[in-house]
Design an enzyme around this catalytic site. Sequence first.
Site, mmCIF file in Angstrom:
data_model
loop_
_atom_site.group_PDB
_atom_site.id
_atom_site.type_symbol
_atom_site.label_atom_id
_atom_site.label_comp_id
_atom_site.label_asym_id
_atom_site.label_seq_id
_atom_site.Cartn_x
_atom_site.Cartn_y
_atom_site.Cartn_z
ATOM 1 N N LYS A 140 -9.429 9.611 -3.488
ATOM 2 C CA LYS A 140 -8.529 9.757 -2.334
ATOM 3 C C LYS A 140 -7.127 9.247 -2.663
ATOM 4 O O LYS A 140 -6.134 9.929 -2.441
ATOM 5 C CB LYS A 140 -9.076 8.974 -1.120
ATOM 6 C CG LYS A 140 -10.449 9.405 -0.661
ATOM 7 C CD LYS A 140 -10.911 8.604 0.551
ATOM 8 C CE LYS A 140 -11.134 7.118 0.296
ATOM 9 N NZ LYS A 140 -12.237 6.808 -0.632
ATOM 10 N N ARG A 161 -12.795 6.382 9.489
ATOM 11 C CA ARG A 161 -13.997 6.058 8.724
ATOM 12 C C ARG A 161 -15.225 5.893 9.596
ATOM 13 O O ARG A 161 -16.299 5.604 9.077
ATOM 14 C CB ARG A 161 -13.754 4.724 8.033
ATOM 15 C CG ARG A 161 -13.422 4.828 6.578
ATOM 16 C CD ARG A 161 -13.167 3.412 6.172
ATOM 17 N NE ARG A 161 -13.528 3.099 4.843
ATOM 18 C CZ ARG A 161 -12.664 3.151 3.839
ATOM 19 N NH1 ARG A 161 -11.458 3.600 3.997
ATOM 20 N NH2 ARG A 161 -13.056 2.749 2.659
ATOM 21 N N ARG A 189 -11.547 1.062 -12.841
ATOM 22 C CA ARG A 189 -10.246 1.258 -12.176
ATOM 23 C C ARG A 189 -9.298 0.086 -12.409
ATOM 24 O O ARG A 189 -9.693 -1.074 -12.399
ATOM 25 C CB ARG A 189 -10.448 1.421 -10.673
ATOM 26 C CG ARG A 189 -9.097 1.434 -9.932
ATOM 27 C CD ARG A 189 -9.187 1.946 -8.548
ATOM 28 N NE ARG A 189 -10.145 1.232 -7.742
ATOM 29 C CZ ARG A 189 -10.502 1.633 -6.518
ATOM 30 N NH1 ARG A 189 -9.984 2.730 -6.000
ATOM 31 N NH2 ARG A 189 -11.376 0.934 -5.838
ATOM 32 N N ARG A 222 -9.309 -4.526 -8.629
ATOM 33 C CA ARG A 222 -9.508 -4.884 -7.228
ATOM 34 C C ARG A 222 -10.700 -5.827 -7.056
ATOM 35 O O ARG A 222 -11.713 -5.680 -7.712
ATOM 36 C CB ARG A 222 -9.719 -3.615 -6.394
ATOM 37 C CG ARG A 222 -8.466 -3.194 -5.666
ATOM 38 C CD ARG A 222 -8.571 -1.838 -5.074
ATOM 39 N NE ARG A 222 -9.667 -1.669 -4.121
ATOM 40 C CZ ARG A 222 -9.863 -0.557 -3.415
ATOM 41 N NH1 ARG A 222 -9.041 0.469 -3.562
ATOM 42 N NH2 ARG A 222 -10.873 -0.454 -2.578
ATOM 43 N N ARG A 227 -20.284 -0.796 -0.300
ATOM 44 C CA ARG A 227 -19.293 0.173 0.190
ATOM 45 C C ARG A 227 -19.889 1.581 0.241
ATOM 46 O O ARG A 227 -19.619 2.334 1.170
ATOM 47 C CB ARG A 227 -18.048 0.141 -0.705
ATOM 48 C CG ARG A 227 -17.185 -1.103 -0.464
ATOM 49 C CD ARG A 227 -16.282 -1.430 -1.646
ATOM 50 N NE ARG A 227 -15.357 -0.376 -1.971
ATOM 51 C CZ ARG A 227 -14.808 -0.209 -3.172
ATOM 52 N NH1 ARG A 227 -15.118 -1.033 -4.169
ATOM 53 N NH2 ARG A 227 -13.958 0.758 -3.366
HETATM 54 P P1 AP5 Z 1 -9.204 6.300 -6.491
HETATM 55 O O1 AP5 Z 1 -8.268 7.446 -6.314
HETATM 56 O O2 AP5 Z 1 -8.648 4.940 -6.521
HETATM 57 O O3 AP5 Z 1 -10.407 6.424 -5.446
HETATM 58 P P2 AP5 Z 1 -10.435 6.204 -3.870
HETATM 59 O O4 AP5 Z 1 -11.195 7.346 -3.288
HETATM 60 O O5 AP5 Z 1 -9.078 5.936 -3.345
HETATM 61 O O6 AP5 Z 1 -11.371 4.932 -3.809
HETATM 62 P P3 AP5 Z 1 -11.226 3.542 -3.006
HETATM 63 O O7 AP5 Z 1 -12.071 2.560 -3.707
HETATM 64 O O8 AP5 Z 1 -9.788 3.213 -2.781
HETATM 65 O O9 AP5 Z 1 -11.885 3.945 -1.668
HETATM 66 P P4 AP5 Z 1 -12.461 2.987 -0.613
HETATM 67 O O10 AP5 Z 1 -12.679 3.948 0.483
HETATM 68 O O11 AP5 Z 1 -13.644 2.223 -1.029
HETATM 69 O O12 AP5 Z 1 -11.336 1.863 -0.449
HETATM 70 P P5 AP5 Z 1 -10.185 1.612 0.620
HETATM 71 O O13 AP5 Z 1 -9.054 0.992 -0.071
HETATM 72 O O14 AP5 Z 1 -9.964 2.819 1.430
HETATM 73 O O15 AP5 Z 1 -10.007 6.578 -7.868
HETATM 74 C C1 AP5 Z 1 -10.961 5.637 -8.350
HETATM 75 C C2 AP5 Z 1 -10.900 5.560 -9.881
HETATM 76 O O16 AP5 Z 1 -11.296 6.805 -10.452
HETATM 77 C C3 AP5 Z 1 -9.505 5.283 -10.466
HETATM 78 O O17 AP5 Z 1 -9.657 4.471 -11.577
HETATM 79 C C4 AP5 Z 1 -8.980 6.674 -10.866
HETATM 80 O O18 AP5 Z 1 -8.090 6.591 -11.953
HETATM 81 C C5 AP5 Z 1 -10.275 7.372 -11.270
HETATM 82 N N1 AP5 Z 1 -10.269 8.808 -10.984
HETATM 83 C C6 AP5 Z 1 -9.747 9.440 -9.885
HETATM 84 N N2 AP5 Z 1 -9.949 10.768 -9.965
HETATM 85 C C7 AP5 Z 1 -10.639 10.986 -11.129
HETATM 86 C C8 AP5 Z 1 -11.158 12.162 -11.776
HETATM 87 N N3 AP5 Z 1 -11.010 13.387 -11.236
HETATM 88 N N4 AP5 Z 1 -11.812 11.997 -12.946
HETATM 89 C C9 AP5 Z 1 -11.955 10.762 -13.513
HETATM 90 N N5 AP5 Z 1 -11.486 9.624 -12.950
HETATM 91 C C10 AP5 Z 1 -10.847 9.731 -11.772
HETATM 92 O O19 AP5 Z 1 -10.856 0.512 1.573
HETATM 93 C C11 AP5 Z 1 -11.126 -0.783 1.109
HETATM 94 C C12 AP5 Z 1 -11.684 -1.642 2.242
HETATM 95 O O20 AP5 Z 1 -10.715 -1.760 3.295
HETATM 96 C C13 AP5 Z 1 -12.941 -1.115 2.940
HETATM 97 O O21 AP5 Z 1 -14.113 -1.448 2.218
HETATM 98 C C14 AP5 Z 1 -12.831 -1.802 4.303
HETATM 99 O O22 AP5 Z 1 -13.247 -3.140 4.202
HETATM 100 C C15 AP5 Z 1 -11.341 -1.770 4.573
HETATM 101 N N6 AP5 Z 1 -10.912 -0.563 5.311
HETATM 102 C C16 AP5 Z 1 -10.066 0.404 4.846
HETATM 103 N N7 AP5 Z 1 -9.906 1.381 5.748
HETATM 104 C C17 AP5 Z 1 -10.674 1.051 6.812
HETATM 105 C C18 AP5 Z 1 -10.955 1.686 8.051
HETATM 106 N N8 AP5 Z 1 -10.410 2.881 8.377
HETATM 107 N N9 AP5 Z 1 -11.795 1.072 8.914
HETATM 108 C C19 AP5 Z 1 -12.345 -0.138 8.617
HETATM 109 N N10 AP5 Z 1 -12.130 -0.784 7.457
HETATM 110 C C20 AP5 Z 1 -11.306 -0.194 6.552
HETATM 111 MG MG MG Z 2 -8.127 4.288 -2.414
#
Ligand code: AP5
Ligand code: MG
Length: 216
Positions: A14, A89, A128, A161, A172
């Site tokens: 994402k 979410r 990552r 992270r 997660r």
């Molecule tokens: P990356 O692009 O970083 O993946 P991502 O989908 O953004 O993953 P996240 O871990 O950020 O998602 P998340 O939903 O767990 O975390 P968030 O920050 O939203 O890619 C991942 C890796 O893969 C990278 O190393 C990249 O280089 C590699 N990659 C990408 N594409 C690739 C490909 N095609 N091939 C190979 N490698 C690839 O949330 C974190 C926390 O915040 C949650 O757990 C929660 O506690 C809180 N939170 C956030 N939003 C909310 C909400 N709406 N409601 C309640 N709590 C929330």
């Molecule tokens: Mg992300």
Amino acid sequence: MMNLILVGPPGSGKGTQAKMLVDKYNIPQISTGDILREAVKEGSPLGKQAKDFMDKGALLPDEVVIGIIEERLKKPDCKGGFILDGFPRTVAQAEALGAILDKMDLKIEYLINIEIDDEELLKRLTGRRTCRKCGKGYHVVFDPPKNKDVCNKCKGELYQRDDDKEDTIKSRLKVYHQQTAPVVEFYQKKNTSRAINGLGKIDEVFQRITDIIERG
Ligand code: AP5
Ligand code: MG
């Protein structure tokens, strides 16, 4: 005017894809995860509240994130469109978003659902790295920086992270399947949901997303 939601399990890409869409279409990425990590770094009251939830891999209460999004969407840079990354979410968040957008006379064009299996996600998340300064993401094997632990773009330091530990990743993923997967069904009913395959090179996945944006 293009209002998008990117949804998908942790590590589906994402953030990576949202940043590429920002560059191509000149609309802001709104990542609740990034906003919360920023608050944790600043040590604000929100950050203090968020840290425990994030370290456990649990979601924050709906009303907290809904409030954040409502404020953020009012900012002038969202006038030409926006990319929501990591929100909504839960179904309650999706319903609240609908009400906020109705009030603003806006709607979501597409929810893009990045599909990928859990096994691949673990590999992606454990490798990552993220730039402390500009937030650009890397992967030690799949997308390494030119110089180890240094951002190609801004020379900032790369870090791992706190929630990218195996145990937290598993929580997660569980939370995703239980609480976030139903959000996709919510948008399927509205006919705005589009699924794409999240496997393949970063550029290939990007092409799949822009195909939807440009051809529906
Ligand atoms: P990356 O692009 O970083 O993946 P991502 O989908 O953004 O993953 P996240 O871990 O950020 O998602 P998340 O939903 O767990 O975390 P968030 O920050 O939203 O890619 C991942 C890796 O893969 C990278 O190393 C990249 O280089 C590699 N990659 C990408 N594409 C690739 C490909 N095609 N091939 C190979 N490698 C690839 O949330 C974190 C926390 O915040 C949650 O757990 C929660 O506690 C809180 N939170 C956030 N939003 C909310 C909400 N709406 N409601 C309640 N709590 C929330
Ligand atoms: Mg992300």
